[in-house]
Design a protein around this motif. Sequence first.
Motif, PDB file in Angstrom:
ATOM      1  N   GLU A 239      40.774  40.238  44.612  1.00 57.80           N
ATOM      2  CA  GLU A 239      41.650  41.381  44.327  1.00 57.80           C
ATOM      3  C   GLU A 239      42.198  41.269  42.904  1.00 57.80           C
ATOM      4  N   GLY A 240      42.570  40.039  42.517  1.00 59.29           N
ATOM      5  CA  GLY A 240      43.093  39.813  41.170  1.00 59.29           C
ATOM      6  C   GLY A 240      42.067  40.183  40.107  1.00 59.29           C
ATOM      7  N   ARG A 241      40.837  39.755  40.334  1.00 63.19           N
ATOM      8  CA  ARG A 241      39.784  40.057  39.363  1.00 63.19           C
ATOM      9  C   ARG A 241      39.536  41.570  39.304  1.00 63.19           C
ATOM     10  N   PHE A 242      39.470  42.200  40.478  1.00 62.25           N
ATOM     11  CA  PHE A 242      39.218  43.641  40.534  1.00 62.25           C
ATOM     12  C   PHE A 242      40.306  44.412  39.780  1.00 62.25           C
ATOM     13  N   LEU A 243      41.579  44.067  40.078  1.00 57.16           N
ATOM     14  CA  LEU A 243      42.681  44.802  39.442  1.00 57.16           C
ATOM     15  C   LEU A 243      42.712  44.553  37.930  1.00 57.16           C
ATOM     16  N   SER A 244      42.447  43.309  37.529  1.00 58.48           N
ATOM     17  CA  SER A 244      42.515  43.012  36.092  1.00 58.48           C
ATOM     18  C   SER A 244      41.391  43.719  35.338  1.00 58.48           C
ATOM     19  N   ASP A 245      40.294  44.010  36.049  1.00 66.78           N
ATOM     20  CA  ASP A 245      39.183  44.745  35.446  1.00 66.78           C
ATOM     21  C   ASP A 245      39.495  46.228  35.306  1.00 66.78           C
ATOM     22  N   SER A 246      40.242  46.748  36.297  1.00 71.96           N
ATOM     23  CA  SER A 246      40.391  48.196  36.365  1.00 71.96           C
ATOM     24  C   SER A 246      41.672  48.682  35.698  1.00 71.96           C
ATOM     25  N   HIS A 247      42.489  47.755  35.197  1.00 69.15           N
ATOM     26  CA  HIS A 247      43.784  48.168  34.669  1.00 69.15           C
ATOM     27  C   HIS A 247      44.159  47.312  33.470  1.00 69.15           C
ATOM     28  N   ASP A 248      44.865  47.930  32.527  1.00 69.41           N
ATOM     29  CA  ASP A 248      45.210  47.232  31.290  1.00 69.41           C
ATOM     30  C   ASP A 248      46.584  46.559  31.413  1.00 69.41           C
ATOM     31  N   PHE A 249      46.625  45.358  31.985  1.00 68.63           N
ATOM     32  CA  PHE A 249      47.900  44.654  32.152  1.00 68.63           C
ATOM     33  C   PHE A 249      48.310  43.977  30.842  1.00 68.63           C
ATOM     34  N   ASP A 250      49.634  43.732  30.703  1.00 63.18           N
ATOM     35  CA  ASP A 250      50.128  43.052  29.506  1.00 63.18           C
ATOM     36  C   ASP A 250      50.104  41.538  29.676  1.00 63.18           C
ATOM     37  N   LEU A 251      50.120  41.097  30.930  1.00 63.40           N
ATOM     38  CA  LEU A 251      50.119  39.659  31.194  1.00 63.40           C
ATOM     39  C   LEU A 251      49.696  39.445  32.648  1.00 63.40           C
ATOM     40  N   ILE A 252      49.052  38.283  32.894  1.00 57.72           N
ATOM     41  CA  ILE A 252      48.647  37.955  34.259  1.00 57.72           C
ATOM     42  C   ILE A 252      49.224  36.595  34.638  1.00 57.72           C
ATOM     43  N   LEU A 253      49.922  36.569  35.785  1.00 62.29           N
ATOM     44  CA  LEU A 253      50.357  35.297  36.368  1.00 62.29           C
ATOM     45  C   LEU A 253      49.335  34.960  37.426  1.00 62.29           C
ATOM     46  N   LEU A 254      48.738  33.786  37.306  1.00 63.11           N
ATOM     47  CA  LEU A 254      47.585  33.489  38.144  1.00 63.11           C
ATOM     48  C   LEU A 254      47.769  32.149  38.854  1.00 63.11           C
ATOM     49  N   ASP A 255      47.830  32.211  40.178  1.00 59.34           N
ATOM     50  CA  ASP A 255      47.917  30.973  40.950  1.00 59.34           C
ATOM     51  C   ASP A 255      46.567  30.251  40.856  1.00 59.34           C
ATOM     52  N   LEU A 256      46.603  28.940  40.862  1.00 63.01           N
ATOM     53  CA  LEU A 256      45.352  28.170  40.754  1.00 63.01           C
ATOM     54  C   LEU A 256      44.585  28.171  42.071  1.00 63.01           C
ATOM     55  N   MET A 257      45.280  27.854  43.173  1.00 64.60           N
ATOM     56  CA  MET A 257      44.624  27.788  44.482  1.00 64.60           C
ATOM     57  C   MET A 257      44.728  29.140  45.166  1.00 64.60           C
ATOM     58  N   LEU A 258      43.591  29.848  45.274  1.00 62.56           N
ATOM     59  CA  LEU A 258      43.587  31.188  45.850  1.00 62.56           C
ATOM     60  C   LEU A 258      42.410  31.344  46.803  1.00 62.56           C
ATOM     61  N   PRO A 259      42.560  32.163  47.858  1.00 63.84           N
ATOM     62  CA  PRO A 259      41.410  32.446  48.706  1.00 63.84           C
ATOM     63  C   PRO A 259      40.377  33.292  47.957  1.00 63.84           C
ATOM     64  N   LYS A 260      39.145  33.230  48.418  1.00 66.32           N
ATOM     65  CA  LYS A 260      38.004  34.025  47.936  1.00 66.32           C
ATOM     66  C   LYS A 260      37.495  33.603  46.557  1.00 66.32           C
TER      67      LYS A 260
END
Length: 221
Positions: A35-56
């Motif tokens: 979901e994170g990858r999909f949203l970051s592809d489809s939208h122009d965010f100013d910053l991403i907070l990204l947890d290291l351990m994630l499902p999928k």
Amino acid sequence: MHILVVEDEPKISRFICRGLKEAGYAVTPAFDGEEGRFLSDSHDFDLILLDLMLPKLDGVNVCKEIRKHGRAVPIIMLTAKDSIHDRVLGLDSGANDYLTKPFAFEELLARIRSQLRTPAQVSPNHLQVGPFHMDLLRHVATENDHIIDLSSKEFSVFAYFMRKPNEVITRTELAEHVWDLHFEPNTNVIDVTLTHLRKKLTSPAYLETIRGRGYRLRSQC
Ligand code: CA
């Protein structure tokens, strides 16, 4: 400023999202790596907070995917363990910074401000354009040293203009960066907010309407 929060732990996600909204950011949560990858592809965010351990898809791979597409958006990695291996892995995959959980919220906000600092800014906590000054840490806006009494949304809108002086900002850009993904584009909420904001300025001429295009904050009048 619009932040994507990729965190699978609902409690932590809620805590982070609520704190960021209180600090005036627009926030969109994602609950797994895909979901994170999909949203970051489809939208122009100013910053991403990204947890290291994630499902999928884990944080390292989300980060690599984003960089593979040439996106330069700042990424702060959240890691559960403070091991050198994890930090190196995160930074090697293209993250700009990392923060070990549990963290103090103030520190997260400071790291975010530091990443969002524009080249022209002397300090990550202060913005200055013409007679206007904003202290992002204390959440205070002034015009010639007089306090401008802004709502939380007006503060976010004004800060967005202050980061891009003399640039025409379209309504679409404002909607993307100051409101969130559920923003209803057919309302006049942006124009209403700008009207209120302008009324609070002693010299409203600095905040120009560019007909058919959007708005611009001038550094000189
Ligand atoms: Ca996790």
